[in-house]
Design a protein around this motif. Structure first.
Motif, PDB file in Angstrom:
ATOM      1  N   SER A 180      24.683 -24.353  15.351  1.00  0.00           N
ATOM      2  CA  SER A 180      23.869 -23.789  14.250  1.00  0.00           C
ATOM      3  C   SER A 180      23.172 -24.880  13.449  1.00  0.00           C
ATOM      4  O   SER A 180      22.484 -24.604  12.479  1.00  0.00           O
ATOM      5  CB  SER A 180      24.764 -22.954  13.325  1.00  0.00           C
ATOM      6  OG  SER A 180      25.746 -23.794  12.719  1.00  0.00           O
TER       7      SER A 180
ATOM      8  N   GLU B 161      18.311 -26.103  16.483  1.00  0.00           N
ATOM      9  CA  GLU B 161      17.794 -25.039  17.355  1.00  0.00           C
ATOM     10  C   GLU B 161      18.055 -25.398  18.821  1.00  0.00           C
ATOM     11  O   GLU B 161      18.495 -24.589  19.619  1.00  0.00           O
ATOM     12  CB  GLU B 161      16.280 -24.903  17.094  1.00  0.00           C
ATOM     13  CG  GLU B 161      15.600 -23.702  17.732  1.00  0.00           C
ATOM     14  CD  GLU B 161      16.252 -22.370  17.318  1.00  0.00           C
ATOM     15  OE1 GLU B 161      16.356 -21.477  18.177  1.00  0.00           O
ATOM     16  OE2 GLU B 161      16.699 -22.286  16.153  1.00  0.00           O
TER      17      GLU B 161
ATOM     18  N   LEU C  38      21.573 -24.504  20.137  1.00  0.00           N
ATOM     19  CA  LEU C  38      22.157 -23.175  19.883  1.00  0.00           C
ATOM     20  C   LEU C  38      23.015 -22.709  21.055  1.00  0.00           C
ATOM     21  O   LEU C  38      24.128 -22.211  20.879  1.00  0.00           O
ATOM     22  CB  LEU C  38      21.049 -22.161  19.588  1.00  0.00           C
ATOM     23  CG  LEU C  38      21.523 -20.727  19.289  1.00  0.00           C
ATOM     24  CD1 LEU C  38      22.463 -20.698  18.072  1.00  0.00           C
ATOM     25  CD2 LEU C  38      20.349 -19.768  19.091  1.00  0.00           C
TER      26      LEU C  38
END
Ligand code: GCU
Length: 652
Positions: free
Chosen positions: A126, A129, A132
């Motif tokens: 988190s 990006e 993720l």
């Protein structure tokens, strides 16, 4: 004499083998099943696997420590190039060396100090990006200065790291750990360079790998996000040569007027005095350890008992020689009697809710005291006096917040769905995670239930595996109740039965049901009758339906708030008809990230069964449960103290 590097390495391997070996040894002291200790006798000495070997230090926050939290330099290494050479053999020149070019012609193909940082504590998914979905290795490096006081030892303590972790200090291997949700530590006294004024003279390098493993705990398949990283605080813990490694200060089992427990010292040569003080209760006890560094005690005490209505905590201090530790501890008794659960001798209904350790508003592993209080605050708004922390031990911030806020806790190890039951390493791993979570939380009044598993398919290897886990939990903590989230089956269209053989090893039967979501439509609950093979309390540990917050429509339309609302209306009526029901924990408080949820515009990698959205917005179903919990609270408020009889002996 501080251990040398060789003895340290020997320590590490010793620690791992002793941990596993000692876990294998049923407790010599407790007779079968931790039979109730009649009033008076001293409590059983701790069976935990740490006795006599490098300790897992309890309550590090309650003693002198230095935080290493903050930004750590990080290298994302999907091919584990920092650990293996091109022949995929462990390399002696790995990133744990934190090497720097000494000459312009030197070829060093990594550099921590110019690598982008990651925040610790925190998951990496988190934070970026690009990470993720990342499952693999990330290297972390932190430099630090430390001036070790003479006659002291230094430990590097991790609150948790997901999933498999290797640790080096100043290029020296200190140990590894498997399991993503429990604390572990290593002694680094012999390795740390004492501060000589030169900046950041020490460095710790940690390899964290969150790849899922068939033989892992959990295994390959889960319905939660596999957040990787140094997900909880990292601390340097400095203690005197002789220090307080662990302790239990609780009410004696089945009593409301006697304190019982023990203190274990490390490094002591011969018996030592220990002072136990609970100032507010006028308690001051001089204890004396035995040859092994252990002191056990039991004595009468007049205390205000901890309960959700009055979560009274006492400051408890322990002092031995130059060492001391303080803690905030509540005192309460918890037991079952037939299908009743008795808290401080009174029948209670566990008005609960399940939650994942997902941070409100921002997503990711929940971390802070504030985030824990936000989530538990929503549970209290629902009218809860109980939370099921699913499916793994949540952070200590959460269980300590539950102590302060007055919420009873179901704590669980991630033995989830289909584990490699016949793999001895998997069993040892599960037992170690259970031991580490019990060692961490066994002084928390809020924690009343150790859950051994969730939705595991009945089979002989599974039954044997879980029976061993039950034995481990009883050996480590004979004062709390055991449970697990079992499944159920139909005997005919209108009758459901819970008769999973694991039930005989448990004090409280947990059961997950999705009548109206995975199993038919909501109205199916109306005609159902529930039966059980056990004269034990039932906690319906999961029931729920998905709704995208703000999506409205007909009550028959899935994914709408109205469908979820109707689902809970039918559920509440069915649950209220179950005579042996003593608790409920709907799935789930808040929407959470899941790699298994793909419906565009509705799920988008989120499980939407929350009664609250991830942005804290309550869905209609929240109020259905709130109304029922108000009613239950009123009904149980008048519960009389149960007639005093010897507490039921806990099943093995
Ligand atoms: C299961 C499981 C949960 C899961 C839930 C769901 O019962 O225990 O982990 O998230 O159902 O399907 O939403």
């Amino acid at each position: 004499m501080a251990p040398t590097r060789q003895s340290l390495r020997r320590h590490v391997t010793l620690r791992r083998t002793a941990l596993l070996a000692a876990l294998a040894l049923p407790l010599l002291h407790a007779d079968a099943g931790g039979a109730p200790a009649a009033a008076g006798p001293l409590p059983d000495p701790p069976a935990d696997a740490l006795a006599g070997v490098t300790p897992l230090i309890a309550n590090v926050a309650g003693r002198h420590h230095v935080s290493l939290d903050g930004d750590w330099r990080a290298i994302v290494d999907p091919y584990e190039n920092g650990y293996y050479n091109y022949r995929y053999e462990p390399s002696a020149d790995g990133y744990f060396r934190n090497a720097k070019p000494q000459h312009p012609s030197d070829r060093i193909e990594y550099d921590f100090d110019t690598s982008e940082p990651l925040a610790v504590p925190g998951d990496w998914n988190s934070q970026r990006e690009s990470l993720l979905f990342y499952e693999g290795t990330v290297w972390y490096k932190k430099s630090f200065r430390h001036s070790l006081r003479p006659g002291h030892r230094l430990f590097l303590h991790f609150g948790a790291a997901n999933y498999f972790t290797r640790v080096w200090v100043n290029g020296e291997f200190v140990g590894d750990h498997e399991g993503g949700f429990t604390p572990f530590d290593f002694e680094i006294t012999a390795l740390v360079r004492v501060d000589n004024g030169r900046r950041d003279d020490n460095f710790v390098v940690v390899q964290v790998d969150n790849k899922r493993r068939r033989e892992g705990v959990p295994t390959l398949n889960t319905d939660w996000w596999n957040y990787g990283g140094l997900t909880r605080s990292v601390r340097l813990v400095e203690v005197p040569e002789v220090f307080i490694q662990d302790y239990v200060v609780q009410l004696a089992r089945g009593s409301q007027g006697e304190i019982a427990g023990w203190v274990r010292l490390q490094g002591a040569r011969g018996p030592q005095p220990v002072l136990l003080r609970i100032r507010e209760a006028g308690i001051e006890r001089q204890l004396r350890t035995d040859e092994t560094g252990l002191a056990t005690f039991r004595f009468p005490a007049r205390l205000t008992l901890w309960s959700p209505e009055n979560p009274k905590l006492y400051e408890v201090t322990l002092a031995a020689g130059a060492d001391s530790v303080r803690d905030d501890i509540g005192f309460r008794s918890i037991e079952t009697r037939g299908t009743d659960i008795l808290l401080n001798g009174r029948s209670i209904f566990l008005r609960g809710i399940c939650l994942h350790e997902e941070a409100p508003y921002r997503g990711g592993r929940a971390l802070t005291r504030q985030e824990a209080e936000t989530l538990l605050g929503w549970a209290k708004e629902l009218g809860s006096n109980f939370v099921r922390l699913a499916h793994y031990p949540h952070g200590e911030e959460m269980t300590r917040a539950a102590d302060r806020m007055g919420l009873l806790v179901w704590s669980e190890v991630p033995v989830y769905w289909t584990i490699a039951w016949e793999n001895p390493a998997t069993l040892a791993n599960a037992r170690r995670q259970l031991a580490e979570s019990i060692v961490r939380d066994r002084n928390r009044a809020s924690v009343i239930l150790w859950s051994l598993a969730n939705e595991t398919p009945v089979s002989e290897p599974r039954n044997t595996f879980l029976a061993e886990l039950a034995r481990t939990a009883r050996d480590l903590d004979p004062t709390r109740l055991l449970t697990a989230a079992l499944e159920h089956h139909y005997v005919d269209d209108d009758t459901v039965v819970i008769d999973d053989p694991l039930g005989r090893h448990l004090d409280v039967i947990g059961c997950n049901e999705y009548v109206g979501w995975y199993d038919g439509l909501p109205a199916k609950a109306d005609g159902l009758e529930w039966k059980t093979a056990y004269d034990k309390p039932l906690v319906m540990s999961e029931f729920g339906a998905c709704a995208r917050q703000g999506l409205h429509g007909d009550a028959g339309a899935r994914w709408t708030e109205e469908f979820q609302e109707s689902f809970f209306e039918h559920q509440v009526r069915m649950l209220a008809r179950i005579p042996f029901l003593r608790g409920t924990a709907p799935w789930i408080l808040m929407d959470f990230r899941s790699p298994r949820r793909h419906l565009p515009g509705v799920q988008d990698f989120w499980n939407r069964k929350g009664l609250v959205s991830d942005q804290g917005v309550k869905k209609k179903a929240f109020h259905v449960m709130r109304r029922w919990y108000d009613e239950l609270a009123r009904r149980y408020a008048g519960a009389e103290p149960a007639a005093a009889t010897a507490p039921a002996s806990s099943p093995r």
